[in-house]
Design a protein around this motif. Structure first.
Motif, mmCIF file in Angstrom:
data_model
loop_
_atom_site.group_PDB
_atom_site.id
_atom_site.type_symbol
_atom_site.label_atom_id
_atom_site.label_comp_id
_atom_site.label_asym_id
_atom_site.label_seq_id
_atom_site.Cartn_x
_atom_site.Cartn_y
_atom_site.Cartn_z
ATOM 1 N N GLU A 267 0.705 -1.246 0.013
ATOM 2 C CA GLU A 267 0.098 -0.015 -0.089
ATOM 3 C C GLU A 267 0.850 1.262 0.018
ATOM 4 O OE1 GLU A 267 -3.150 2.274 2.768
ATOM 5 O OE2 GLU A 267 -2.602 -0.035 3.299
ATOM 6 N N PRO A 268 0.569 2.301 -0.938
ATOM 7 C CA PRO A 268 1.500 3.434 -1.067
ATOM 8 C C PRO A 268 1.622 4.099 0.308
ATOM 9 C CG PRO A 268 -0.088 3.437 -2.862
ATOM 10 C CD PRO A 268 -0.388 2.156 -1.908
ATOM 11 N N ARG A 269 2.798 4.576 0.864
ATOM 12 C CA ARG A 269 2.930 5.018 1.956
ATOM 13 C C ARG A 269 4.364 5.653 1.825
ATOM 14 N NH1 ARG A 269 3.490 -0.467 5.128
ATOM 15 N NH2 ARG A 269 3.148 -1.146 3.334
ATOM 16 N N PRO A 270 4.836 6.711 2.736
ATOM 17 C CA PRO A 270 6.154 6.915 2.870
ATOM 18 C C PRO A 270 7.093 5.929 3.633
ATOM 19 C CG PRO A 270 4.610 8.440 3.783
ATOM 20 C CD PRO A 270 3.793 7.558 3.583
ATOM 21 N N VAL A 271 8.102 5.659 2.723
ATOM 22 C CA VAL A 271 8.885 4.579 3.508
ATOM 23 C C VAL A 271 10.468 4.947 3.448
ATOM 24 C CG1 VAL A 271 7.538 2.574 2.685
ATOM 25 C CG2 VAL A 271 9.409 3.598 1.104
ATOM 26 N N ASP A 272 11.214 4.495 4.445
ATOM 27 C CA ASP A 272 12.724 4.840 4.517
ATOM 28 C C ASP A 272 13.609 3.564 3.857
ATOM 29 O OD1 ASP A 272 11.875 7.111 5.789
ATOM 30 O OD2 ASP A 272 12.242 6.266 7.824
ATOM 31 N N LEU A 273 14.657 4.095 3.002
ATOM 32 C CA LEU A 273 15.484 3.157 2.179
ATOM 33 C C LEU A 273 16.650 2.939 3.461
ATOM 34 C CD1 LEU A 273 16.226 1.229 0.116
ATOM 35 C CD2 LEU A 273 17.506 3.256 -1.135
ATOM 36 N N LYS A 274 16.537 1.953 4.116
ATOM 37 C CA LYS A 274 17.672 1.781 5.364
ATOM 38 C C LYS A 274 18.931 0.967 4.714
ATOM 39 C CE LYS A 274 18.184 -0.388 9.945
ATOM 40 N NZ LYS A 274 17.747 -1.142 11.013
ATOM 41 N N LEU A 275 19.934 1.711 5.039
ATOM 42 C CA LEU A 275 21.492 0.899 4.359
ATOM 43 C C LEU A 275 22.261 0.423 5.628
ATOM 44 C CD1 LEU A 275 21.515 3.668 1.639
ATOM 45 C CD2 LEU A 275 20.697 1.475 1.398
ATOM 46 N N THR A 276 22.489 -0.631 5.785
ATOM 47 C CA THR A 276 23.414 -1.074 6.794
ATOM 48 C C THR A 276 24.590 -1.745 6.581
ATOM 49 O OG1 THR A 276 22.396 -3.358 6.612
ATOM 50 C CG2 THR A 276 21.127 -1.813 8.091
ATOM 51 N N THR A 277 25.619 -1.419 7.606
ATOM 52 C CA THR A 277 26.869 -2.184 7.467
ATOM 53 C C THR A 277 27.285 -3.028 8.589
ATOM 54 O OG1 THR A 277 27.407 0.116 6.755
ATOM 55 C CG2 THR A 277 29.201 -1.317 7.253
ATOM 56 N N ASP A 278 27.702 -4.361 8.133
ATOM 57 C CA ASP A 278 28.012 -5.462 9.000
ATOM 58 C C ASP A 278 29.432 -5.603 8.799
ATOM 59 O OD1 ASP A 278 25.523 -6.059 11.022
ATOM 60 O OD2 ASP A 278 24.725 -5.847 9.084
ATOM 61 N N ILE A 279 30.275 -5.734 9.845
ATOM 62 C CA ILE A 279 31.559 -5.825 9.479
ATOM 63 C C ILE A 279 32.189 -7.241 10.257
ATOM 64 C CG2 ILE A 279 34.034 -4.923 9.709
ATOM 65 C CD1 ILE A 279 32.793 -2.139 9.685
#
Length: 655
Positions: A267-279
């Motif tokens: 359903e259309p809604r505001p979303v965030d593109l979350k970008l993660t780093t694991d080391i």
């Protein structure tokens, strides 16, 4: 020359072994902070100069090589140092087990001025076990690190000092290393040259050699809130920087640095593109999300991504390495006010759309002319302004806001009545006969003083029932004063977040209340507010009156328009019992006063009210007090023995 404040060799070894055994961030910080401070003293480095501009950084063709000061500041990230040092220690031990007859050859690219990730381990391994090639682009960093190794008598563990750009280094003869260590990165591998350093240096690894860190995993997620709780949907990997990818990059195969993910149908809604780093530093030694400055997620927030479309990405190398993203966005087009697809209420969907666009800074027009209609939707639905605004900002999907409204308008006849009222009010098509319930004396008092006390709009029994509702809401006992002062989220100063109850709803519907307002407004097309109540207990040694003090709720801009405000005393209230206060008659001079001030609105609100003719209004339970919105007004300190209770009521037109 030795300074007693400097760290000794035995102390450095004790620190190293304690850090290797450490398993918590807090304890790591306790270990690291004093050691870092003393090492900086030993090399004369001011870790936090009063004025610091990173002018000593070097911009390479593949990213920023941070200055010696910035490199040293990285040591303040406790888990970053702890996990890297523990992982490197384990990697050295594993290499020694494979071949105990020769030292492990380690290339440390980007030592900084402290050699932070290696220096402690030089006290744990001797020269027959470990030989380090120390490489840094900044000669002052190498010199500082060298000074420390000589001071701690571990310089024999350093086989070579190399001042060079690690992305371009071509040593002759060609060396081979068991381990290549470089921590030249930020989260999401942006800005600094970690990718190019590893892809260039991997050629010098032995067959069983390892990069440290072994892998840097970059992933992407969709994040949004549902029922005020965060929700995640995994999109896929960006890429994982490891030995395999570095080998591919070294021969010019850049395909691993780009890709795409299909978006789900949602359903259309505001979303965030979350970008993660694991080391993965080495083996079981990982830095996970938010554990370090290196693993803080990055966000592209408030995106209206098209469901089912594709997000494309590409990692761009160069002087500022970073990702480029390409995606489709589709912002909602405002529906007409007569649209009733949200919970069956007209204007509700348009109101929700405006709030979402405003929240995301995509509302490109001024819709302030619709404010009263927006407010009327919330009041007529029985929601109230404050709870309604909170829900509008909380509900990122239209279906969520519709679900929020549904309990208020579940009855089809209620929805029909609301929609008819909104349509009639918008067109000013209401009965035009003005009630005549006020005497000429009352009207003259209103004209000159700007307020009125209307006796007995509620009965004694109605007031008692209303007070009972408030006591139950507070979970307090009128016979136990100690229960009146419980700290609760239900209160904002003396205001209670209690808007709806059958008793309070019935109070608002008393015909006399509306008739008084209609006569003062000289119109019948008025919306009754769905407002809250207040509870003002006696002031004590441990509880002081929190306000609201004297103020205006209207914008102090001349001319101040006609408008009303009102409340009903639910308890008999003397002047000393936290009574409502106002400055009678000020509505007649407010425009002149504003024009003479030459002050901001904030400054005009800040008055020495002791110099003003403020009047406390005593009245009986059930009495209605109405005042012109131009009067400064407020509650007061309750110096009596019993609480003052109030229900706020008001009306307003749409035009």
């Amino acid at each position: 020359m030795c300074n007693s404040k400097w760290l000794s060799r035995p102390e450095l070894e004790i620190y190293a072994r304690a850090l290797l055994d450490c398993s918590s961030t807090g304890y790591a910080k306790q270990l690291i902070d004093p050691v870092l401070q003393r090492l900086c003293q030993q090399i004369g480095l001011d870790l936090h100069p009063a004025i610091f501009v990173d002018t000593h950084a070097t911009i390479t063709a593949y990213g920023k090589a941070v200055s010696p000061t910035t490199a040293a500041q990285c040591a303040e990230d406790p888990d970053r140092g702890r996990v890297f040092i523990q992982g490197l220690f384990q990697a050295i031990v594993d290499q020694l087990q494979q071949d105990p007859n020769r030292p492990v050859k380690l290339l440390y690219a980007g030592t900084g001025p402290l050699g932070w990730l290696v220096l402690p381990l030089l006290t744990v391994f001797d020269a027959s076990q470990l030989q380090v090639t120390a490489l840094d682009i900044h000669p002052q960093s190498l010199q500082s690190f060298k000074t420390l190794t000589e001071y701690f008598a571990v310089a024999d563990r350093i086989s070579e000092w190399v001042c060079a750009d690690a992305t371009l280094w071509h040593p002759e003869p060609r060396p081979t290393f068991d381990l290549i260590l470089s921590e030249t990165m930020k989260h999401l591998l942006q800005q600094e040259p970690q990718v190019e350093i590893f892809s260039h240096l991997q050629q010098f690894l032995s067959a069983k050699g390892q990069l440290i860190p072994q892998q840097i995993k970059l992933d992407a997620w969709l994040e949004w809130r549902e029922h005020d709780k965060p929700q995640l949907h995994y999109l896929g990997p960006l890429f994982t920087l490891n030995k395999q990818l570095c080998g591919e990059l070294a021969v010019g195969n850049l395909s691993g640095l780009s890709g795409q993910w299909p978006l789900p149908d949602f359903e259309p809604r505001p979303v965030d593109l979350k970008l993660t780093t694991d080391i993965q530093v080495y083996g079981t030694h990982w830095l996970r999300e938010n554990q370090s400055q290196l693993t803080i997620p990055r966000y592209k927030s408030g995106l209206m991504l098209v469901p089912g479309s594709v997000v494309q990405f590409q990692y761009q190398q160069g002087t500022y390495p970073d990702f480029d993203f390409h995606y489709q966005q589709q912002w909602p087009e405002l529906v007409d006010s007569d649209d009733h697809s949200c919970a069956g209420v007209v204007h509700a969907k348009r109101l929700w759309q405006k709030i979402q666009l405003k929240r995301l800074r995509k509302l490109d027009q001024d819709y302030s002319n619709e404010w009263l209609l927006d407010k009327a939707v919330l009041d007529l639905c029985g929601v109230g302004l404050e709870p309604g605004i909170q829900a509008l900002y909380r509900c990122h999907r239209l279906s969520e806001f519709a679900a929020f409204l549904q309990p208020y308008v579940a009855d089809p006849s209620v929805r029909l009545q609301i929609n008819q009222q909104l349509k009639s009010l918008s067109q000013a098509k209401m009965p035009t006969a003005i009630p005549q319930v006020l005497t000429e004396a009352q009207l003259e008092f209103w004209r000159t003083q700007g307020y009125l006390v209307i006796p007995a709009v509620l009965s004694k029994e109605q007031c008692q029932q209303s007070c009972k509702v408030i006591w139950q809401y507070l979970q307090a006992d009128p016979a136990q004063p100690e229960s009146w002062y419980q700290s609760t989220e239900k209160m904002q100063k003396i205001m209670l977040q209690l808007f709806r109850d059958p008793v309070l709803d019935a109070n608002r519907q008393q015909p006399l209340i509306r008739q008084v307002y209609e006569q003062l407004w000289q119109r019948t097309d008025l919306v009754m507010t769905t407002d809250r109540v207040s509870f003002n207990p006696p002031e004590t040694k441990s509880w002081s009156f929190p306000g609201p003090d004297m103020h205006w709720d209207v914008m102090l801009k001349s001319p101040v328009p006609f408008g009303t405000q009102g409340l009903i005393y639910l308890t008999d209230t003397t002047e000393q019992q936290g009574a409502f206060c106002c400055v009678p008659g000020f509505h007649l001079q407010i425009d002149h006063w504003i024009n003479s001030q030459n002050k901001t609105e904030f400054e005009m609100q800040q008055q020495d009210w002791s110099a003003w003719p403020v009047k406390a209004i005593a009245a009986k339970a059930g009495d209605l007090i109405i005042w012109h919105q131009a009067l400064p007004h407020g509650a007061s300190v309750n110096r009596a023995a019993k609480p003052r209770m109030v229900q706020y009521v008001n009306t307003y037109p749409l035009q």
